[in-house]
Scaffold this motif. Structure first.
Motif, PDB file in Angstrom:
ATOM      1  N   SER A 207       0.847  -1.192   0.000  1.00  0.00           N
ATOM      2  CA  SER A 207       0.000   0.000   0.000  1.00  0.00           C
ATOM      3  C   SER A 207       0.877   1.235   0.000  1.00  0.00           C
ATOM      4  N   THR A 208       0.638   2.146  -0.933  1.00  0.00           N
ATOM      5  CA  THR A 208       1.410   3.388  -0.962  1.00  0.00           C
ATOM      6  C   THR A 208       1.098   4.251   0.263  1.00  0.00           C
ATOM      7  N   ASN A 209      -0.150   4.242   0.736  1.00  0.00           N
ATOM      8  CA  ASN A 209      -0.465   4.977   1.965  1.00  0.00           C
ATOM      9  C   ASN A 209       0.346   4.433   3.139  1.00  0.00           C
ATOM     10  N   ALA A 210       0.339   3.110   3.295  1.00  0.00           N
ATOM     11  CA  ALA A 210       1.077   2.502   4.400  1.00  0.00           C
ATOM     12  C   ALA A 210       2.565   2.811   4.299  1.00  0.00           C
TER      13      ALA A 210
ATOM     14  N   GLN B 173      -3.810   0.882 -13.219  1.00  0.00           N
ATOM     15  CA  GLN B 173      -4.380   1.968 -12.429  1.00  0.00           C
ATOM     16  C   GLN B 173      -3.350   3.075 -12.244  1.00  0.00           C
ATOM     17  N   ILE B 174      -3.827   4.207 -11.726  1.00  0.00           N
ATOM     18  CA  ILE B 174      -2.944   5.150 -11.049  1.00  0.00           C
ATOM     19  C   ILE B 174      -3.139   4.870  -9.566  1.00  0.00           C
ATOM     20  N   SER B 175      -2.111   4.306  -8.945  1.00  0.00           N
ATOM     21  CA  SER B 175      -2.127   3.989  -7.523  1.00  0.00           C
ATOM     22  C   SER B 175      -1.075   4.867  -6.868  1.00  0.00           C
ATOM     23  N   MET B 176      -1.515   5.886  -6.130  1.00  0.00           N
ATOM     24  CA  MET B 176      -0.533   6.815  -5.579  1.00  0.00           C
ATOM     25  C   MET B 176      -1.010   7.414  -4.270  1.00  0.00           C
ATOM     26  N   SER B 177      -0.035   7.894  -3.514  1.00  0.00           N
ATOM     27  CA  SER B 177      -0.299   8.597  -2.270  1.00  0.00           C
ATOM     28  C   SER B 177       0.585   9.837  -2.221  1.00  0.00           C
ATOM     29  N   VAL B 178       0.074  10.854  -1.548  1.00  0.00           N
ATOM     30  CA  VAL B 178       0.821  12.107  -1.395  1.00  0.00           C
ATOM     31  C   VAL B 178       0.809  12.510   0.076  1.00  0.00           C
ATOM     32  N   GLY B 179       1.861  13.206   0.489  1.00  0.00           N
ATOM     33  CA  GLY B 179       1.939  13.745   1.838  1.00  0.00           C
ATOM     34  C   GLY B 179       1.603  15.222   1.816  1.00  0.00           C
ATOM     35  N   VAL B 180       0.552  15.607   2.528  1.00  0.00           N
ATOM     36  CA  VAL B 180       0.079  16.992   2.539  1.00  0.00           C
ATOM     37  C   VAL B 180       0.408  17.631   3.879  1.00  0.00           C
ATOM     38  N   ASP B 181       1.153  18.708   3.843  1.00  0.00           N
ATOM     39  CA  ASP B 181       1.504  19.447   5.053  1.00  0.00           C
ATOM     40  C   ASP B 181       0.276  20.206   5.549  1.00  0.00           C
ATOM     41  N   ALA B 182      -0.199  19.849   6.748  1.00  0.00           N
ATOM     42  CA  ALA B 182      -1.386  20.503   7.312  1.00  0.00           C
ATOM     43  C   ALA B 182      -1.027  21.556   8.351  1.00  0.00           C
ATOM     44  N   THR B 183       0.255  21.903   8.454  1.00  0.00           N
ATOM     45  CA  THR B 183       0.675  22.914   9.419  1.00  0.00           C
ATOM     46  C   THR B 183      -0.060  24.229   9.168  1.00  0.00           C
TER      47      THR B 183
ATOM     48  N   GLY C  86      -4.418   8.996  -0.366  1.00  0.00           N
ATOM     49  CA  GLY C  86      -4.201   7.982  -1.387  1.00  0.00           C
ATOM     50  C   GLY C  86      -5.293   8.007  -2.439  1.00  0.00           C
ATOM     51  N   LEU C  87      -4.916   7.648  -3.660  1.00  0.00           N
ATOM     52  CA  LEU C  87      -5.854   7.608  -4.789  1.00  0.00           C
ATOM     53  C   LEU C  87      -5.632   6.329  -5.580  1.00  0.00           C
ATOM     54  N   GLY C  88      -6.721   5.627  -5.871  1.00  0.00           N
ATOM     55  CA  GLY C  88      -6.693   4.499  -6.793  1.00  0.00           C
ATOM     56  C   GLY C  88      -7.656   4.788  -7.923  1.00  0.00           C
TER      57      GLY C  88
END
Length: 265
Positions: A34-37, A77-87, A147-149
């Motif tokens: 899992s890209t999220n994991a 698929q496009i199977s991807m995850s991104v890290g979003v800064d929520a500061t 994450g997006l699938g």
């Protein structure tokens, strides 16, 4: 039937396309669970994953809401995850992240590919009644992993869910590198609006929502349910449901399923 032509993603082209966005690191792996994991594990190990993008050609255990897992054929698929800064963003607005991701995906599909995609609250991209994509946001404070699938070239006999659909099944032959680039650029733009508190973001989301205005059944833990008309979303991205006597406010974490409901008796 011949196997579908499924070219690999082009990391250098992806990185070049993301100049000027908030994405500062992009990696493509051939296979993972899992890209999220993976991003969450990298954060737990001390890495700053804000602005990180991770794509996988094949996910063996893609993650959905409530611990559901799925997988799909490699490079389909496009199977991807991104890290979003929520500061600097109030935690009660973090619930907007799956919604603005859905808005970004729907905009790209509509404006670039002519696909009449809509967003089912809180985390699905639909074309008609078919599920084209799913979104999952997980907190690894102060970063949120999204994450997006997105189903690109899956054939009917490869679908991980009987209710799913793919772009190829809809008659669209799509280059995954170009599509992923466009989606990442659009998510970056929507994140800028989110951080700036752009009030038009909610109106834009309503414009692609398949949920608002429809009669729904929100199934809660313990099999409790709320049935009524989904009237709007609030500033925190929660769904408002009018059951005829009162308006309930439901967050994505509150529900097990959101399904269409029949007409009121």
């Amino acid at each position: 039937m011949p196997a579908p032509d499924r070219p690999e993603l082009k990391p250098d082209d992806l990185r070049a396309a993301l100049a000027g966005t908030e994405w500062r690191r992009l990696d493509v792996v051939e296979e993972t669970g899992s890209t999220n994991a993976d991003l969450i594990a990298r954060a737990a190990a001390g890495e700053d994953i804000a602005g990180a993008v991770l794509l996988a050609e094949y996910q063996a255990a893609g993650r959905g809401r409530h611990g559901r897992t799925w997988s799909a054929a490699p490079r389909s698929q496009i199977s991807m995850s991104v890290g979003v800064d929520a500061t600097g963003v109030a935690p009660d607005r973090w619930g907007w992240l799956p919604l603005l991701t859905g808005l970004a995906v729907a905009r790209v599909l509509r404006e670039v590919y002519g696909v009449n995609a809509g967003v089912k609250w809180p985390n699905d991209i639909l074309v008609g009644t078919g599920k084209l994509a799913g979104i999952l946001a997980e907190v690894s404070a102060p970063v949120i992993v999204v994450g997006l699938g997105l189903n690109v070239s899956l054939a009917p006999d490869e679908l991980p869910d009987a209710n799913a659909v793919s772009l190829s099944m809809l008659g669209h032959a799509v280059d995954r590198t170009a599509l992923a680039s466009a989606v990442l650029r659009e998510i970056s733009m929507q994140l800028r609006r989110w951080r700036a508190g752009d009030e038009a973001l909610a109106a834009d989301y309503r414009g692609v929502s398949t949920t608002i205005g429809s009669r729904v059944r929100a199934i809660l833990p313990g099999d409790a349910e709320i049935i009524g008309v989904a009237t709007d979303i609030d500033d925190a991205g929660r769904l408002l449901i009018d059951d005829g006597t009162a308006t309930a406010t439901v967050s994505a974490g509150d529900i097990t399923h959101l399904r269409p409901a029949g007409p009121a008796e």
